[in-house]
Design a protein around this motif. Structure first.
Motif, PDB file in Angstrom:
ATOM      1  N   ASN A 119      45.648  39.597  71.018  1.00 61.53           N
ATOM      2  CA  ASN A 119      44.581  39.088  70.142  1.00 61.53           C
ATOM      3  C   ASN A 119      43.469  38.421  70.950  1.00 61.53           C
ATOM      4  N   THR A 120      43.884  37.508  71.833  1.00 57.87           N
ATOM      5  CA  THR A 120      42.886  36.761  72.618  1.00 57.87           C
ATOM      6  C   THR A 120      42.148  37.696  73.565  1.00 57.87           C
TER       7      THR A 120
ATOM      8  N   THR B 251      34.258  41.293  65.910  1.00 60.47           N
ATOM      9  CA  THR B 251      35.025  40.088  66.267  1.00 60.47           C
ATOM     10  C   THR B 251      35.663  39.487  65.023  1.00 60.47           C
TER      11      THR B 251
ATOM     12  N   PHE C   6      44.601  41.581  60.796  1.00 56.72           N
ATOM     13  CA  PHE C   6      44.863  42.390  61.984  1.00 56.72           C
ATOM     14  C   PHE C   6      45.594  41.549  63.032  1.00 56.72           C
ATOM     15  N   ASP C   7      46.702  42.091  63.552  1.00 51.40           N
ATOM     16  CA  ASP C   7      47.464  41.306  64.520  1.00 51.40           C
ATOM     17  C   ASP C   7      47.926  42.183  65.673  1.00 51.40           C
ATOM     18  N   ALA C   8      47.367  41.938  66.860  1.00 54.08           N
ATOM     19  CA  ALA C   8      47.778  42.705  68.045  1.00 54.08           C
ATOM     20  C   ALA C   8      48.681  41.868  68.933  1.00 54.08           C
TER      21      ALA C   8
ATOM     22  N   VAL D 235      38.542  41.741  63.566  1.00 56.62           N
ATOM     23  CA  VAL D 235      39.863  41.738  64.234  1.00 56.62           C
ATOM     24  C   VAL D 235      40.473  40.340  64.295  1.00 56.62           C
ATOM     25  N   ALA D 236      39.838  39.393  63.636  1.00 57.03           N
ATOM     26  CA  ALA D 236      40.392  38.029  63.612  1.00 57.03           C
ATOM     27  C   ALA D 236      41.501  37.964  62.566  1.00 57.03           C
ATOM     28  N   ARG D 237      42.678  37.556  62.989  1.00 57.81           N
ATOM     29  CA  ARG D 237      43.863  37.593  62.120  1.00 57.81           C
ATOM     30  C   ARG D 237      43.681  36.828  60.801  1.00 57.81           C
TER      31      ARG D 237
ATOM     32  N   ALA E 230      39.477  39.616  71.763  1.00 54.54           N
ATOM     33  CA  ALA E 230      38.322  38.750  71.471  1.00 54.54           C
ATOM     34  C   ALA E 230      37.485  38.519  72.719  1.00 54.54           C
TER      35      ALA E 230
END
Lengths: 119, 531
Positions: free
Chosen positions: A58-59, A42, A52-54, A45-47, A62
């Motif tokens: 993103n939400t 978690t 990391f940016d999806a 993958v937190a920007r 998570a």
């Protein structure tokens, strides 16, 4: 255990407590490490932490990780996996009504017509 | 209902133990029910005084006895007390606690200690809520709408934290009742032999457990926003005030059914008992309780028709709201059919039950009117809405509470009360209620906004009539208090079954022994075996 079963049946509750599933300690430890690993994921993958940016996912990512963690806690730590199916049904009833609340709120938010104020 | 239990002993739950400490630490569901009764009556008295003050201020335009800021506070406390401290705990926690285990032939509820904790949660929550009085009071109305509730320099934080704690009282009671119904029914007490009051309490408990946590979290978010400045509902911080209304009404609309479902259960008991006739459509009434509980979760958006909610959501909520009318009408028609060719006795509980039928139907039909978007846009936030929900909550729930108190009074206290004076209370409350609230339908249709301190001179006559009605209701409830006290301290001794009713609680002594039944009852038939 046998004595408990007799006592439970004598009180008219002999329908589940006597057959309580004992989870081995090794399973608890594995779940603990899985939870720690998912927590690390978690964070990873937190920007703001990793860059990391999806995008709009993103939400979603998570939430998916959180859902897996919650499932492990409910299924193993809280024993839902081994319990009567009725308890699982009660749990999902709660989830269903949570979804009802969220879906109607989202329906409202995403169908609002935004009008620029002329005041 | 056939059972093999009648107690022949002087020992009962009232004299089983003595002293204040024995009450404050009791695990007996009957004593906890009595403690709820005293608490709820005290809060009702306070909330009632606030109502009288409001109606006195509104008896004439302009300032009468208070300024606008005081008026806002008194209106807020009236609403908050009546909703969170009177009507929500009124039937489940007081009458439900006392009657439910007796109804199903149990010795107690499933978790007696949790039951006592529930009562303490109500007391502690209420004390925290009243602490707000020392912090400039609360002036938001009982709905705590944002962003005002976040910005006002009043004691909102104490009030919402108090409501949060009181919510646990409701959740724990609901949980206790669900488990009790599933696990502690007497031998032979199948689901289809349960009295309809139990069905009402069971449906209520489902709502209490599922919906109350949402309110608790929402109110906690307000406290967080006030104390920490987190932007959730305040638009200046990036929040959405309409989202608050969604969360608030997701609980608070089902909460209306927390108030009315157990009331409907009482009406089912009283109507069949005083018609001396088997209830018409037992299963239909039982299923409609579950139906109302289920539909109640899908209709909250009708409170947001003019709040900025999207038109699409509004149309959907409007349509679903209409569906509530179906299970509700099933109940009303079945009660009416039960009366048909019954041997009706107009005892005080029956008078209140018939009053409920009349008033609740008006409340329900005007609810359907308000569910129609086009009409609601005109009537929203007017006195029409005030009249509508008072017809449901007071005309429905409070009439049912009075019916229930007068019905189970001989069982609870082992004494009878004055039938004459109890009838007088019905006449005063019923007439007073209609005189108070019917003019408010007209005022609302004429455009008088709700919650306003002042009004145009054109509204004076109807407001004056409404205030006179309120005083009549107040007099009726004061006499009812006298009837209850006279019955407790000087009433005739009541037999085990003064009404000739058939449910299980009437097979044990009045008042019941500590363990409810001298011998465990064995149920062999349904709850309403009249004819």
């Amino acid at each position: 255990m046998a004595q408990n079963k007799v006592a439970a049946e004598a009180h008219g509750h002999g329908d589940g407590h006597a057959g309580h599933h004992i989870v081995p300690m090794s399973t608890y430890v594995k779940v603990l490490f899985a939870l720690l690993a998912l927590t690390a994921l978690t964070v990873a993958v937190a920007r703001p932490v990793s860059g990391f940016d999806a995008g709009i996912f993103n939400t979603l990512i998570a939430f998916l990780i959180a859902a897996v963690k919650a499932s492990l806690v409910l299924g193993i730590f809280m024993g839902l996996k081994y319990d009567k199916k009725l308890n699982l049904a009660i749990f999902f009833t709660g989830v269903f009504f949570l979804l009802v609340m969220l879906l109607f709120c989202l329906l409202d938010i995403y169908t609002r017509v935004h009008v620029q104020s002329t005041l | 209902m056939s059972a093999t239990a009648t107690a022949h002993t002087n020992d009962n739950y009232l004299n089983h133990e003595k002293g204040l400490w024995s009450w404050l630490t009791t695990l007996d569901h009957k004593r906890i029910g009595i403690m709820y009764m005293i608490t709820v009556m005290l809060f009702f008295f306070i909330g009632g005084i606030f109502a009288m003050l409001l109606r006195t201020e509104l008896i004439a335009p302009g300032r009468t006895i208070m300024g606008p800021e005081t008026y806002n506070r008194i209106m807020t406390y009236h609403g908050t007390i009546m909703v969170f401290m009177v009507i929500i705990p009124g039937i489940p926690a007081f009458l439900g606690n006392f009657v439910l285990p007796l109804h199903i032939g149990a010795k107690d509820v499933a978790f007696p200690k949790l039951n006592l904790v529930s009562w303490y949660c109500l007391i502690v929550g209420a004390l925290v809520a009243f602490t707000s009085l020392f912090y400039n009071g609360v002036d938001t109305g009982w709905t705590f709408y944002t962003p005002y509730s976040i910005r006002t320099q009043t004691g909102v934080t104490f009030m919402v934290v108090g409501a949060f704690i009181m919510g646990f009282s409701s959740i724990l009671t609901g949980l206790n009742f669900i488990v009790t119904v599933h696990k502690l029914r007497a031998p032979g007490m199948t689901f289809w032999r349960m009295p309809l009051f139990v069905w009402g309490l069971y449906s209520t408990a489902i709502i209490q457990v599922l919906a109350t946590p949402v309110l608790a979290i929402t109110l906690l978010l307000i406290a967080c926003e006030r104390l920490l400045g987190v932007g959730i509902f305040d638009p200046t911080l990036g929040g959405d005030p309409v989202l608050f209304e969604h969360f608030f009404w997701f609980y608070s609309h089902p909460a209306v059914y927390i108030m009315i479902l157990p009331a409907m259960g009482i009406i089912s008991e009283v109507i069949t008992a005083f018609s001396h006739k088997t209830i018409f459509g037992y299963k239909a009434i039982a299923f409609s309780s579950i139906g109302i509980a289920a539909v109640s979760f899908f209709v909250w958006g009708h409170h947001l028709f003019v709040a900025g909610q999207s038109e699409v959501a509004g149309i959907i909520f409007s349509f679903i709201t209409m569906l509530v009318g179906v299970p509700t009408a099933i109940k009303v028609f079945n009660w009416t059919a039960t009366l048909y060719k019954g041997s009706i006795e107009f005892k005080p509980p029956m008078l209140f039950a018939l009053g409920f039928l009349f008033l609740f139907t008006i409340g329900g039909v005007t609810g359907i009117m308000l569910a129609t978007i086009a009409l609601d846009v005109h009537l929203h936030d007017t006195y029409f809405v005030v009249a509508h929900f008072h017809y449901v909550m007071v005309g429905g729930t409070l009439m049912a509470i009075m019916a229930g108190i007068y019905y189970w009074f001989p069982k609870i206290f082992g004494r009878m009360y004055s039938q004459f004076w109890a009838r007088i209370t019905f006449v005063l409350i019923f007439i007073g209620f209609n005189v108070t609230f019917f003019p408010q339908f007209i005022l609302g249709a004429m455009g008088m906004p709700r919650r306003y301190y002042d009004y145009l001179p054109a509204f004076t006559a109807l407001n004056r009539i409404s205030s006179i009605g309120a005083y009549t209701i107040g007099l009726g409830f004061l006499i009812a208090l006298g009837v209850i006290l006279q019955g407790i301290f000087a009433g005739e001794k009541a037999p085990a079954n003064p009404w000739g009713a058939k449910t299980l609680e009437w097979t044990t002594a009045s008042p019941p022994p500590h363990d409810n039944f001298a011998v465990e009852p064995i149920v062999t038939a349904g709850p309403y075996e009249y004819r």
